[in-house]
Design a protein around this motif. Structure first.
Motif, PDB file in Angstrom:
ATOM      1  N   THR A  22       0.794  -1.265  -0.114  1.00 11.88           N
ATOM      2  CA  THR A  22       0.032   0.048   0.056  1.00 11.88           C
ATOM      3  C   THR A  22       0.974   1.333   0.246  1.00 11.88           C
ATOM      4  OG1 THR A  22      -1.552  -1.287   1.174  1.00 11.88           O
ATOM      5  CG2 THR A  22      -1.694   1.205   1.144  1.00 11.88           C
ATOM      6  N   ALA A  23       1.947   1.359   0.955  1.00 14.09           N
ATOM      7  CA  ALA A  23       2.694   2.530   0.874  1.00 14.09           C
ATOM      8  C   ALA A  23       3.388   2.769  -0.395  1.00 14.09           C
ATOM      9  CB  ALA A  23       3.721   2.277   1.904  1.00 14.09           C
ATOM     10  N   SER A  24       3.953   1.631  -1.354  1.00 17.21           N
ATOM     11  CA  SER A  24       4.396   2.029  -2.652  1.00 17.21           C
ATOM     12  C   SER A  24       3.507   2.422  -3.878  1.00 17.21           C
ATOM     13  CB  SER A  24       5.193   0.676  -2.981  1.00 17.21           C
ATOM     14  OG  SER A  24       4.067  -0.479  -3.317  1.00 17.21           O
ATOM     15  N   ARG A  25       2.266   1.912  -3.375  1.00 19.45           N
ATOM     16  CA  ARG A  25       1.193   2.567  -4.338  1.00 19.45           C
ATOM     17  C   ARG A  25       0.786   3.952  -3.984  1.00 19.45           C
ATOM     18  NH1 ARG A  25      -4.240  -0.194  -4.636  1.00 19.45           N
ATOM     19  NH2 ARG A  25      -4.314   1.672  -6.018  1.00 19.45           N
ATOM     20  N   ILE A  26       0.530   4.218  -2.576  1.00 20.90           N
ATOM     21  CA  ILE A  26       0.267   5.869  -2.398  1.00 20.90           C
ATOM     22  C   ILE A  26       1.527   6.737  -2.778  1.00 20.90           C
ATOM     23  CG2 ILE A  26       0.204   7.187  -0.389  1.00 20.90           C
ATOM     24  CD1 ILE A  26      -0.964   4.972   1.085  1.00 20.90           C
ATOM     25  N   TYR A  27       2.761   6.063  -2.812  1.00 19.76           N
ATOM     26  CA  TYR A  27       4.148   7.018  -3.281  1.00 19.76           C
ATOM     27  C   TYR A  27       3.847   7.106  -4.618  1.00 19.76           C
ATOM     28  CZ  TYR A  27       8.810   8.627  -3.804  1.00 19.76           C
ATOM     29  OH  TYR A  27      10.012   9.297  -3.951  1.00 19.76           O
ATOM     30  N   ASN A  28       3.730   6.164  -5.419  1.00 19.13           N
ATOM     31  CA  ASN A  28       3.503   6.293  -6.860  1.00 19.13           C
ATOM     32  C   ASN A  28       2.371   6.910  -7.299  1.00 19.13           C
ATOM     33  OD1 ASN A  28       4.038   4.961  -9.587  1.00 19.13           O
ATOM     34  ND2 ASN A  28       2.093   4.445  -9.276  1.00 19.13           N
ATOM     35  N   PHE A  29       1.520   7.140  -6.492  1.00 23.90           N
ATOM     36  CA  PHE A  29       0.245   7.833  -6.840  1.00 23.90           C
ATOM     37  C   PHE A  29       0.613   9.301  -6.613  1.00 23.90           C
ATOM     38  CE2 PHE A  29      -4.377   7.048  -7.563  1.00 23.90           C
ATOM     39  CZ  PHE A  29      -4.795   8.453  -7.808  1.00 23.90           C
TER      40      PHE A  29
ATOM     41  N   ILE B 209       1.052  12.607  -9.708  1.00 26.43           N
ATOM     42  CA  ILE B 209       0.246  13.979  -9.342  1.00 26.43           C
ATOM     43  C   ILE B 209       1.138  14.919  -9.567  1.00 26.43           C
ATOM     44  CG2 ILE B 209      -0.885  15.449  -7.564  1.00 26.43           C
ATOM     45  CD1 ILE B 209      -2.313  12.759  -6.359  1.00 26.43           C
ATOM     46  N   LEU B 210       2.341  14.809  -9.140  1.00 23.27           N
ATOM     47  CA  LEU B 210       3.621  15.520  -9.358  1.00 23.27           C
ATOM     48  C   LEU B 210       3.726  15.797 -10.928  1.00 23.27           C
ATOM     49  CD1 LEU B 210       5.909  17.398  -8.445  1.00 23.27           C
ATOM     50  CD2 LEU B 210       7.181  15.174  -8.292  1.00 23.27           C
ATOM     51  N   GLU B 211       3.693  14.767 -11.496  1.00 22.77           N
ATOM     52  CA  GLU B 211       3.822  14.782 -13.014  1.00 22.77           C
ATOM     53  C   GLU B 211       2.686  15.502 -13.601  1.00 22.77           C
ATOM     54  OE1 GLU B 211       5.656  13.745 -16.635  1.00 22.77           O
ATOM     55  OE2 GLU B 211       6.460  13.640 -14.642  1.00 22.77           O
ATOM     56  N   PHE B 212       1.472  15.441 -13.182  1.00 21.31           N
ATOM     57  CA  PHE B 212       0.299  16.286 -13.657  1.00 21.31           C
ATOM     58  C   PHE B 212       0.509  17.741 -13.328  1.00 21.31           C
ATOM     59  CE2 PHE B 212      -4.412  16.324 -13.287  1.00 21.31           C
ATOM     60  CZ  PHE B 212      -4.520  16.992 -14.334  1.00 21.31           C
ATOM     61  N   ARG B 213       1.249  17.887 -12.394  1.00 16.28           N
ATOM     62  CA  ARG B 213       1.328  19.403 -11.746  1.00 16.28           C
ATOM     63  C   ARG B 213       2.313  19.916 -12.665  1.00 16.28           C
ATOM     64  NH1 ARG B 213       2.719  20.612  -5.467  1.00 16.28           N
ATOM     65  NH2 ARG B 213       0.418  20.852  -5.483  1.00 16.28           N
ATOM     66  N   ARG B 214       3.332  19.238 -13.006  1.00 14.62           N
ATOM     67  CA  ARG B 214       4.040  19.977 -13.983  1.00 14.62           C
ATOM     68  C   ARG B 214       3.559  20.290 -15.350  1.00 14.62           C
ATOM     69  NH1 ARG B 214       8.881  15.142 -12.904  1.00 14.62           N
ATOM     70  NH2 ARG B 214       9.784  15.934 -10.962  1.00 14.62           N
TER      71      ARG B 214
END
Length: 331
Positions: free
Chosen positions: A182-189, A193-198
């Motif tokens: 779960t933690a890796s999925r959250i971090y990937n998410f 979102i960072l890619e989207f923000r760029r």
């Protein structure tokens, strides 16, 4: 390669000469404009376009190399606008970005697309069905491309919100909340979102300049004044997108913090249970250890009921300690 090339007069498409110079001259004489669309051109393919439309070499270099952030640059004979269309794959929770470079002049538009996403064929077809909008000149092309990209941002933000709600439910689920993946999925998410923000964040200022809301005295050439309300609409939509992205980023950070807190609580619960069972195991261990030291004078050693009494006392102490830990929630 060249995907499409056409002359537009009074909002209608006409086929012109294949030579860019002749097409540009014909468009200027008729009060129209030329729209040339390219997809990942090579330096040799783009050199002819550069010469015919007198594009600035710095902008040409950016268009060929790609990997640019969204921006608006003003040159003597043209505008250079960079947009980053975004795609989303819900199955893999992956945000992908492409690039669209737009050269806008008095009577021409040159679009350069990088990546497989966000083809401009649909935008061109939609514009050709709206002669009144297309009649506003090259500005209408810039508006239509920006509007399509930002509208798709809203769709991607909605999909990300839906998937994030599912991830949130998984984190707070009593069954799956402690999954080690779960933690890796959250971090990937969060990375997506960072890619989207760029793609969305840097575009706010160029849209404000095109809309005429960047401040007094800020005038962008080659943009039809009648089109500025349309760019204000795009800017408003982009503001909604950036607010959604900001909210998604905060929410995913809160979900990650909640997940780590849950994992810490579970670890504490496990440690308390282990400690409780270890305390219960210490009682018979201690008694057996005392009576296993082989001293000659041990309490009640020769009494016939000593062995069952010792077992009963051990069982009684075990039950007492078990109930004590159970009452305190350790077991």
């Amino acid at each position: 390669m060249i995907v499409d090339c056409a002359i537009y007069r009074d909002g209608h498409r006409t086929e012109g000469p294949e030579d860019f110079s002749d097409a540009l001259s014909e468009a200027r004489a008729a009060g129209g404009f030329v729209w040339v669309g390219l997809h990942e051109p090579t330096e040799g393919e783009f050199e002819h376009v550069t010469q015919e439309f007198a594009l600035h070499p710095l902008a040409v270099e950016d268009a060929l190399k790609a990997h640019q952030r969204p921006k608006l640059e003003i040159y003597d004979d043209s505008l250079f606008v960079v947009l980053k269309p975004v795609g989303y794959e819900p199955e893999s929770d992956t945000v992908s970005t492409g690039e669209i470079m737009i050269f806008l002049g008095d009577s021409f538009v040159v679009t350069v697309r990088h990546g497989e996403g966000a083809p401009l064929k649909a935008v061109r077809r939609r514009l050709e069905q709206e002669p009144e909008l297309l009649g506003k000149g090259p500005t209408s092309v810039l508006y239509a491309i920006a509007d399509a990209a930002v509208d798709h941002y809203l769709d991607v933000a909605t999909e990300l919100q839906a998937d994030l709600e599912g991830l949130e439910a998984e984190v707070f689920s009593p069954d799956d909340g402690g999954s080690r993946h779960t933690a890796s999925r959250i971090y990937n998410f969060k990375r997506q979102i960072l890619e989207f923000r760029r793609a969305t964040g840097p575009l706010a200022l160029p849209m404000s300049r095109l809309a005429g809301t960047a401040g007094p005295g800020v005038v962008v050439p080659f943009v039809n004044d009648r089109a500025r309300p349309f760019f204000r609409d795009v800017s408003d939509h982009l503001t909604r997108v950036n607010e959604s992205v900001e909210g998604l980023d905060r929410l995913v950070s809160d979900i990650l913090s909640a997940h780590l807190a849950q994992m810490s609580v579970r670890q504490n619960d496990d440690m308390r249970k282990i400690s409780a069972w270890a305390a219960m195991a210490a009682i018979p261990t201690m008694i057996a250890g005392v009576y296993g030291m082989n001293f000659e004078h041990m309490p009640e050693l020769r009494w016939v009921w000593s062995y069952p009494t010792l077992l009963a006392a051990t069982a009684f102490l075990e039950v007492l300690v078990f109930r004590l830990f159970k009452r305190r929630g350790w077991l």
